[in-house]
Design a protein around this motif. Structure first.
Motif, PDB file in Angstrom:
ATOM      1  N   ALA A   1     -71.215  58.233 -27.439  1.00 58.90           N
ATOM      2  CA  ALA A   1     -70.649  57.574 -28.421  1.00 58.90           C
ATOM      3  C   ALA A   1     -69.588  58.766 -29.088  1.00 58.90           C
ATOM      4  CB  ALA A   1     -71.344  57.481 -29.727  1.00 58.90           C
TER       5      ALA A   1
ATOM      6  N   ARG B   1     -62.916  54.434 -38.334  1.00 58.86           N
ATOM      7  CA  ARG B   1     -63.532  54.249 -37.273  1.00 58.86           C
ATOM      8  C   ARG B   1     -64.922  53.419 -37.602  1.00 58.86           C
ATOM      9  NH1 ARG B   1     -61.221  56.416 -32.754  1.00 58.86           N
ATOM     10  NH2 ARG B   1     -60.229  58.239 -33.267  1.00 58.86           N
ATOM     11  N   TRP B   2     -64.861  52.168 -37.184  1.00 58.38           N
ATOM     12  CA  TRP B   2     -65.959  51.219 -37.535  1.00 58.38           C
ATOM     13  C   TRP B   2     -67.241  51.765 -36.818  1.00 58.38           C
ATOM     14  CZ3 TRP B   2     -68.878  48.613 -33.930  1.00 58.38           C
ATOM     15  CH2 TRP B   2     -68.381  48.566 -32.682  1.00 58.38           C
ATOM     16  N   GLU B   3     -67.332  52.433 -35.590  1.00 55.53           N
ATOM     17  CA  GLU B   3     -68.685  52.735 -35.135  1.00 55.53           C
ATOM     18  C   GLU B   3     -69.099  53.928 -35.909  1.00 55.53           C
ATOM     19  OE1 GLU B   3     -65.437  53.158 -33.718  1.00 55.53           O
ATOM     20  OE2 GLU B   3     -65.307  52.281 -31.668  1.00 55.53           O
ATOM     21  N   SER B   4     -68.376  54.718 -36.621  1.00 55.97           N
ATOM     22  CA  SER B   4     -69.126  55.741 -37.449  1.00 55.97           C
ATOM     23  C   SER B   4     -69.723  55.172 -38.503  1.00 55.97           C
ATOM     24  CB  SER B   4     -67.946  56.727 -37.637  1.00 55.97           C
ATOM     25  OG  SER B   4     -68.327  57.762 -38.418  1.00 55.97           O
TER      26      SER B   4
ATOM     27  N   VAL C   1     -66.997  58.716 -32.685  1.00 53.70           N
ATOM     28  CA  VAL C   1     -68.262  59.553 -33.451  1.00 53.70           C
ATOM     29  C   VAL C   1     -68.091  61.070 -33.333  1.00 53.70           C
ATOM     30  CG1 VAL C   1     -70.871  59.390 -33.860  1.00 53.70           C
ATOM     31  CG2 VAL C   1     -69.511  57.370 -33.277  1.00 53.70           C
TER      32      VAL C   1
ATOM     33  N   THR D   1     -75.206  57.165 -25.138  1.00 52.75           N
ATOM     34  CA  THR D   1     -74.360  55.979 -25.363  1.00 52.75           C
ATOM     35  C   THR D   1     -72.937  56.635 -25.297  1.00 52.75           C
ATOM     36  OG1 THR D   1     -73.950  56.058 -27.662  1.00 52.75           O
ATOM     37  CG2 THR D   1     -75.559  54.652 -26.688  1.00 52.75           C
TER      38      THR D   1
ATOM     39  N   HIS E   1     -66.019  57.901 -28.388  1.00 53.88           N
ATOM     40  CA  HIS E   1     -65.377  56.566 -28.972  1.00 53.88           C
ATOM     41  C   HIS E   1     -65.401  56.681 -30.545  1.00 53.88           C
ATOM     42  CE1 HIS E   1     -66.085  54.381 -25.396  1.00 53.88           C
ATOM     43  NE2 HIS E   1     -67.250  54.814 -25.148  1.00 53.88           N
TER      44      HIS E   1
END
Length: 657
Positions: A297, A246-249, A302, A295, A300
């Motif tokens: 998140a 997960r690029w967000e994490s 996170v 957000t 998504h």
């Protein structure tokens, strides 16, 4: 070899070196029971903890006894308002670090996050009453959490049966506390001393590396991850799931890790601003939670902590599991984690005590650690100790007494009662970043470099622990390092140093000819220093080594055409004790010397050695006149005999002529 008359007149020694009362004396005999009592006392009570009770009335002894068990009764009456102000600030500061660290380390042990907060409430209360350190801040530790997680996972899966796993964690904590308290009560703290400095440096570095690798799960947002701790298994688990990253994490984790490391660097540059680094973990939790909340998140990729149960510690005494199927694993986990917790906690406590010039009792600390873990296991806590990071913050915050632990526990209690819902949106990646930032400080590469420069074997022990932990598992790495350390101790005992001594010019001082290049050999006299007690483990080696020294010296004198060897002097100043095998060795050395026409002399045997040599009748065999107080006296006697023999030889030659 030598044909001199070795009958030495002791009056020469009296006239030249002093009166007879300066010779080596045999200590007066002691009753067997008293001798055993003194030996046991010196072994287990070298600090003589009972000396304060001597010559005291019964009521005073009772008060001193309670003060010894509960040190708070000793310093509590002297507590002042100024101390309270300092401890309040320090306690609140370490609470800001304890809360996020506790939640993070509980996840590291594969336990519910709330247990990290539970473990920062009850154990500090116990330690504040029973501990002797003013600066130690009690709580969960990363290495202990990792050990608990990795070792218990081999007994039962934390995902397949989380309830049983939780109960076994409480049971392992109980055994850790029981083991720690037993070491203190029975004065067996020297067992912890087998964890040498090199072992701890390597083990801590390896464990920190493993912990950092384990946090890739949280930073990359992975749902499934290996329970193994070795680097190969972790890397395989990471790179076989590239599709799940997960690029967000990852971005969030890197940002907060950078912030934590930057705050630590800033605090190091300006020590007065230590609170910046201390507050950084809690700040990260708050900012991360707000970011996720606004957000969304968590939708998504996170991952967040979720619900944390409100309320203070529930009782867990009835949850302790002594089922024979799991007992071996929980006992092993308790002993290993207990030893590591003691080694770290006592080392940290002594370090800060040295800065403030006060003393902490290692055995009392073991009892305090043991009792707080036993109490913790009955109140839903897992292993606690004295982590360096939290104690350093406590020290820098200006704590005065263990009351700072009480303040921290009170702050954690408030959190448990009212604030736990606020942690719902705390991202797991922030907790992973907090752990990584804390662990990077435990990889002490400067200490490893120092070991390389000072002692190559210690460096080998250090690297063995590190490599064993990183590439195998924690138990193998720790066992390998301890095994090497014990092997080194055994080598020191089995292969002690034997040195040839020579005379320093213009003095009566005798030192090793290898260390002092200007030291000269005494003609006709071989002086050897034995640098160890003589036991069955080294007696054969010493006999062979002394024979080789004699052979080498005779060959050297024969090739140079100098005076033949006639005397062997054994400096036994460093020989603190001897057993029957050692006495037999000396007897054989004397017989070897007699066969070669050499005279054996002993220098400064210790009291215990003289006592045993006398009981074995060895003193009669060698002659008490050939036992000297100093090497100088022994050499003087040998020179006198050589001079006398030369005069007799000249007279005999003149008579023939």
């Amino acid at each position: 070899m030598g044909n001199a008359d070795h009958s030495y007149d002791p009056s020469f020694n009296d006239n030249y070196y002093g009166s007879a009362n300066h010779r080596v004396e045999i200590p007066p005999p002691q009753p067997f029971v008293k001798s055993i009592k003194n030996t046991l006392k010196e072994t287990f009570f070298p600090d003589d903890p009972l000396r304060q009770f001597k010559n005291q009335p019964p009521r005073k002894k009772l008060v001193l006894g309670f003060q010894y068990i509960f040190p708070i009764l000793e310093w509590g009456p002297r507590y002042t308002l100024e101390f309270l102000k300092a401890d309040l600030i320090a306690g609140i500061t370490i609470a800001s670090l304890a809360i996020p660290q506790g939640i993070s380390y509980a996840k590291l042990a594969n336990l519910p996050p709330i247990l990290g907060l539970y473990s920062s409430f009850v154990p500090p209360l116990v330690y504040a009453v029973m501990g002797s350190s003013r600066d130690l801040a009690v709580g969960t530790v990363a290495v202990g959490s990792l050990l608990t997680g990795s070792m218990l996972s081999e007994v039962v899966s934390p995902t397949d049966d989380p309830k049983l796993y939780l109960h076994l964690a409480f049971t392992a904590t109980f055994f850790a506390g029981l083991f720690e308290a037993s070491l203190g009560i029975f004065r067996l703290g020297f067992i912890v001393d087998f964890l040498s400095h090199a072992t701890i440096v390597g083990f801590m570095g390896g464990a920190a590396t493993v912990v950092c690798l384990q946090q890739l799960k949280g930073i990359l947002g992975l749902d499934h991850f290996t329970h193994a701790t070795d680097i190969i298994s972790v890397m395989r688990s990471v790179f076989t799931q590239t599709h799940s990253w997960r690029w967000e994490s990852a971005v969030l984790g890197c940002v907060f890790l950078f912030y934590l490391l930057l705050s630590r660097y800033f605090s190091k540059m300006k020590p007065k601003l230590f609170w910046v680094s201390a507050m950084a973990p809690l700040t990260s939790v708050v900012l991360g939670s707000l970011l996720v909340y606004f957000t969304h998140a968590e939708k998504h990729g996170v991952q967040v902590i979720g619900d944390l149960k409100k309320g203070i510690n529930p009782a867990s005494l009835m949850d302790l599991n002594f089922d024979s199927r799991y007992l071996t694993g929980t006992i092993k986990t308790g002993i290993v984690t207990g030893i590591i917790a003691l080694a770290e906690g006592i080392a940290v406590g002594r370090s800060f005590a040295m800065f403030k010039n006060y003393h902490i009792d290692g055995n009392k600390e073991m009892i305090a650690f043991g009792m707080m873990n036993i109490a913790g296991s009955c109140t839903s806590c897992y292993l606690t100790a004295g982590p360096f990071s939290r104690s350093a913050v406590n020290f820098n915050a200006g704590c005065k007494t263990a009351v700072s632990n009480l303040v921290m526990a009170f702050a954690v209690m408030i959190t448990l009662l009212f604030l736990t819902p606020l942690f719902y949106y705390t991202p797991l990646v922030v907790l992973s970043s907090i752990i990584v930032a804390a662990m990077l400080g435990l990889i002490d590469y400067e200490a490893a470099i120092h070991l390389w420069h000072v002692d190559k074997f210690d460096f080998l022990v250090c690297m063995s622990a590190y490599i064993g932990v990183v590439f195998a598992n924690i138990e193998i790495g720790l066992g390998l390092a301890i095994g090497l350390s014990i092997m080194r101790v055994l080598l020191f005992v089995a292969r002690p140093k034997t040195l040839v001594l020579g005379n320093l010019p213009d003095s009566k001082v005798y030192r090793s000819v290898d260390q002092y290049q200007n030291a000269t050999n005494v003609p006709g006299v071989l002086i050897l220093e034995i640098d160890s007690p003589i036991y069955f483990a080294n007696s054969n080696y010493l006999r062979e080594r002394i024979s080789r020294w004699i052979n080498d010296e005779e060959d050297k004198l024969k090739s140079s055409g100098e005076t033949v060897l006639q005397y062997v002097v054994l400096d036994m100043s460093a020989v603190g004790n001897i057993d029957t095998s050692g006495i037999s060795m000396l007897d054989e050395v004397k017989k070897t010397a007699d066969r070669r026409g050499l005279k054996l002399a002993l220098v400064n045997p210790g009291a215990e050695v003289m006592k045993k040599l006398n009981k074995s009748n060895f003193l009669e065999k060698i002659g008490q006149e050939w036992i000297f107080l100093t090497v100088g006296e022994a050499v003087g006697a040998c020179n006198y005999m050589l001079h006398s023999c030369n005069i007799e030889s000249q007279k005999h030659s003149n008579n023939i002529v």
